[in-house]
Design an enzyme around this catalytic site. Sequence first.
Site, PDB file in Angstrom:
ATOM      1  N   ARG A   2      -7.804  39.669  -8.980  1.00 44.18           N
ATOM      2  CA  ARG A   2      -7.852  38.728 -10.101  1.00 44.18           C
ATOM      3  C   ARG A   2      -8.047  37.290  -9.639  1.00 44.18           C
ATOM      4  O   ARG A   2      -7.612  36.350 -10.323  1.00 44.18           O
ATOM      5  CB  ARG A   2      -6.599  38.845 -10.979  1.00 44.18           C
ATOM      6  CG  ARG A   2      -6.513  40.191 -11.670  1.00 44.18           C
ATOM      7  CD  ARG A   2      -5.421  40.196 -12.728  1.00 44.18           C
ATOM      8  NE  ARG A   2      -5.356  41.487 -13.394  1.00 44.18           N
ATOM      9  CZ  ARG A   2      -4.243  42.131 -13.690  1.00 44.18           C
ATOM     10  NH1 ARG A   2      -3.080  41.601 -13.396  1.00 44.18           N
ATOM     11  NH2 ARG A   2      -4.273  43.297 -14.310  1.00 44.18           N
TER      12      ARG A   2
ATOM     13  N   ARG B 130      -8.370  33.670 -14.198  1.00 43.57           N
ATOM     14  CA  ARG B 130      -6.919  33.637 -14.317  1.00 43.57           C
ATOM     15  C   ARG B 130      -6.321  32.246 -14.109  1.00 43.57           C
ATOM     16  O   ARG B 130      -6.059  31.539 -15.062  1.00 43.57           O
ATOM     17  CB  ARG B 130      -6.267  34.630 -13.334  1.00 43.57           C
ATOM     18  CG  ARG B 130      -6.675  36.061 -13.500  1.00 43.57           C
ATOM     19  CD  ARG B 130      -5.970  36.734 -14.641  1.00 43.57           C
ATOM     20  NE  ARG B 130      -4.621  37.096 -14.261  1.00 43.57           N
ATOM     21  CZ  ARG B 130      -3.860  37.958 -14.917  1.00 43.57           C
ATOM     22  NH1 ARG B 130      -4.347  38.561 -15.994  1.00 43.57           N
ATOM     23  NH2 ARG B 130      -2.648  38.230 -14.549  1.00 43.57           N
TER      24      ARG B 130
ATOM     25  N   ARG C 105     -14.829  29.598 -19.830  1.00 43.00           N
ATOM     26  CA  ARG C 105     -14.550  30.702 -20.744  1.00 43.00           C
ATOM     27  C   ARG C 105     -14.172  30.236 -22.144  1.00 43.00           C
ATOM     28  O   ARG C 105     -14.041  31.059 -23.063  1.00 43.00           O
ATOM     29  CB  ARG C 105     -13.355  31.529 -20.211  1.00 43.00           C
ATOM     30  CG  ARG C 105     -13.646  32.689 -19.289  1.00 43.00           C
ATOM     31  CD  ARG C 105     -14.069  33.981 -19.961  1.00 43.00           C
ATOM     32  NE  ARG C 105     -13.455  34.318 -21.222  1.00 43.00           N
ATOM     33  CZ  ARG C 105     -12.320  34.982 -21.368  1.00 43.00           C
ATOM     34  NH1 ARG C 105     -11.639  35.381 -20.327  1.00 43.00           N
ATOM     35  NH2 ARG C 105     -11.852  35.266 -22.572  1.00 43.00           N
TER      36      ARG C 105
ATOM     37  N   ASP D 102     -14.088  43.739 -16.423  1.00 48.86           N
ATOM     38  CA  ASP D 102     -12.848  44.316 -16.928  1.00 48.86           C
ATOM     39  C   ASP D 102     -12.980  45.827 -16.847  1.00 48.86           C
ATOM     40  O   ASP D 102     -14.095  46.364 -16.971  1.00 48.86           O
ATOM     41  CB  ASP D 102     -12.588  43.888 -18.379  1.00 48.86           C
ATOM     42  CG  ASP D 102     -11.203  44.317 -18.844  1.00 48.86           C
ATOM     43  OD1 ASP D 102     -10.254  43.521 -18.681  1.00 48.86           O
ATOM     44  OD2 ASP D 102     -11.056  45.455 -19.331  1.00 48.86           O
TER      45      ASP D 102
ATOM     46  N   TYR E  90      -5.530  54.341 -21.598  1.00 47.30           N
ATOM     47  CA  TYR E  90      -5.920  53.416 -22.665  1.00 47.30           C
ATOM     48  C   TYR E  90      -6.551  54.177 -23.828  1.00 47.30           C
ATOM     49  O   TYR E  90      -6.272  53.912 -25.000  1.00 47.30           O
ATOM     50  CB  TYR E  90      -6.923  52.385 -22.144  1.00 47.30           C
ATOM     51  CG  TYR E  90      -6.288  51.197 -21.465  1.00 47.30           C
ATOM     52  CD1 TYR E  90      -5.529  50.285 -22.196  1.00 47.30           C
ATOM     53  CD2 TYR E  90      -6.456  50.976 -20.107  1.00 47.30           C
ATOM     54  CE1 TYR E  90      -4.949  49.185 -21.578  1.00 47.30           C
ATOM     55  CE2 TYR E  90      -5.880  49.875 -19.479  1.00 47.30           C
ATOM     56  CZ  TYR E  90      -5.125  48.985 -20.221  1.00 47.30           C
ATOM     57  OH  TYR E  90      -4.542  47.907 -19.617  1.00 47.30           O
TER      58      TYR E  90
END
Length: 355
Positions: free
Chosen positions: A38, A42, A51, A87, A162
């Site tokens: 990451r 972040r 972003r 992702d 998920y």
Amino acid sequence: MSANASPTGQQPTATYDSAFLRACRREPVPHTPVWFMRQAGRSLPEYRKVREGIPMLESCMRPELVTEITLQPVRRHNVDAAIYFSDIVVPLKAIGIDLDIKPGVGPVVERPIRTRADLAQLRDLTPEDVSYVTEAIGMLTRELGSTPLIGFAGAPFTLASYLVEGGPSRTYENAKAMMYGDPELWADLLDRLADITAAFLKVQIEAGASAVQLFDSWAGALAPADYRRSVLPASAKVFQAVAGYGVPRIHFGVGTGELLKLMGEAGADVVGVDWRVPLDEAARRVGPGKALQGNLDPTVLFATKEAVEAKTREVLETAAGLEGHVFNLGHGVMPSTDPDALTRLVDYVHTRTAH
């Protein structure tokens, strides 16, 4: 041309002799290589700026933006490898699964997979589904030069969790209910996800990724016997599918101290270790023939500079006898981490381990 193999008569790629790829191959290194899970995004203010106003999944599909975000930590921290900004649910979105990443929640699936009929949602992934990945990696490898790019994907178990739960879970009750109660459906679900994951990694390698990491974020929720029976075959299928490219394959999960040997058996060249198990003990559990990656506790970075250096020395000392070591955190960079602490950490590891 593989980033990890140099067949007779062909010149090695620009990244072949990098400290990172040498460590993955368990060869001598000029210094211990460092990268952070990451690291792309972040904690960086420049990441938050580019972003701004762009949803997570959309940002993963814009090649110029992906390139910029992936390069930011390389420029700022002098890390030894870049990690492709994406992702784990991107390949699922690409094949038409109705999902979104909700801020503060995570991926949410509109129609969870609970029955055999629901498997029809999972069609094969083609390179055309993720053409933006090919484009972004082409741009990145031109910019990165001799710095390797790590591609990555979510492992079948984590993706299945998920999909079955419909979103993040602490107990995985629906996923485990399927795994225990309908093992055939579970096996078919993971097998289909293994094919999708392998296809996604192949796209990244063929576009120029020098290594790949399979991220089994939630595997630590499993007992070893359940992992061996119900998860390992699908992860092994992914690793086997990309074995022919010759690029290092990294396998990482959180809370997987009891699973380290099995995660190595799945086919990884490098086994990622979280902060709960010292690296010398992790090496004993994994067994010979694998490099290790890790494993500073990410929260240490909130302590004083002296404390960070002391804990880093501990990690490096436990890694001293390893066949190959890639320095990393024991999980991802936390969003409120001071970026300067990461820059100092890279410099400290490089200086401390320089030959």
